[in-house]
Design a protein around this motif. Structure first.
Motif, PDB file in Angstrom:
ATOM      1  N   CYS A  95     -34.827  14.452  60.511  1.00 53.62           N
ATOM      2  CA  CYS A  95     -33.464  14.966  60.351  1.00 53.62           C
ATOM      3  C   CYS A  95     -33.448  16.486  60.304  1.00 53.62           C
ATOM      4  O   CYS A  95     -32.557  17.125  60.882  1.00 53.62           O
ATOM      5  N   TYR A  99     -31.302  17.933  63.346  1.00 50.53           N
ATOM      6  CA  TYR A  99     -29.953  18.329  62.953  1.00 50.53           C
ATOM      7  C   TYR A  99     -29.862  19.715  62.324  1.00 50.53           C
ATOM      8  O   TYR A  99     -28.761  20.195  62.087  1.00 50.53           O
ATOM      9  N   LYS A 131     -24.282  17.364  59.972  1.00 56.20           N
ATOM     10  CA  LYS A 131     -25.036  16.108  59.909  1.00 56.20           C
ATOM     11  C   LYS A 131     -26.357  16.304  59.155  1.00 56.20           C
ATOM     12  O   LYS A 131     -26.760  15.473  58.333  1.00 56.20           O
ATOM     13  N   SER A 135     -27.470  14.600  55.623  1.00 57.38           N
ATOM     14  CA  SER A 135     -28.670  13.766  55.587  1.00 57.38           C
ATOM     15  C   SER A 135     -29.644  14.240  54.517  1.00 57.38           C
ATOM     16  O   SER A 135     -30.117  13.445  53.692  1.00 57.38           O
TER      17      SER A 135
END
Length: 218
Positions: A95, A99, A131, A135
């Motif tokens: 992540c 992101y 995002k 996360s």
């Protein structure tokens, strides 16, 4: 002996370098840029870092190098024994890269040239950053490390991902670290680690040469 190929100003180079130092694995550094003559023999994609193993095999991609080192030198461990916890470590790494780091990397040309990026690009990057923040806010405890009491590969990975995130997000006038609860204090703790200090010093020492290399390609 293992040889790590790349250059100190690269955040992706510093990820496996930190792993090597943390695990106490003997290695040598081959300070080279991806466009250097013959580098395609180490990595056909010409990306840094790459690594030559002690038996002369060549491998590349930071996450792959880290997995190799963990498999070959399992102690001290950087992945938890529990399968779910291991998955969480990998999820945080993925992540952070997808992101946070990769969207901000799109803004680096504007950082280097001090130009204003198109509004449409800023909107796209901000959407991806949202995002990533959501996360990592969900997955990271930062108490004291990203998944809790255990120092893992995620701590190393995210530390160096953030160097690109800082540069890119500054164009958007965002402080990503402050938008994730506990991440600022976590970062400060890691910055005081002797390995982190050593790598940061090497980054600073390579800075002038790196920007001279960038200028020579323009």
């Amino acid at each position: 002996m293992i040889t790590l190929h790349g250059f100190a100003y690269s955040n992706y180079y510093n990820i496996p370098k930190h792993v090597l130092l943390y695990k106490g694995i003997p290695f040598t550094e081959d300070l080279v840029y991806g466009s250097g003559e013959g580098y395609e023999r180490l990595n056909p994609a010409r990306k840094v870092p790459s690594m030559t193993t002690s038996d002369g095999q060549h491998i590349a991609e930071s996450s792959v190098l880290c997995e190799y080192l963990e498999d070959m030198f399992p102690e001290p461990a950087l992945l938890p024994k529990d399968p779910f916890a291991r998955s969480r470590v990998r999820q945080i790494m993925r992540c952070a890269e997808l992101y946070l780091e990769l969207p901000c990397r799109r803004l680096l040309p504007f950082v280097f040239t001090q130009q204003t990026p198109p509004e449409s690009l800023c909107e796209e990057v901000n959407a991806m950053l949202d995002k990533g923040i959501a996360s990592l806010s969900e997955f990271c405890s930062c108490d004291p490390f990203l998944i809790g009491s255990e120092f893992t590969m995620a701590d190393i990975y995210v530390r160096y991902v953030l160097s690109v995130v800082d540069a890119g997000a500054a164009v958007l006038k965002r402080d990503i670290v402050s938008e994730i609860d506990g991440l600022k204090d976590w970062r400060s703790r890691l910055a005081g680690d002797p390995i982190s200090k050593q790598i940061d010093a090497d980054v600073e020492a390579n800075k002038e040469d790196f920007f001279a290399y960038i200028a020579s390609r323009n």
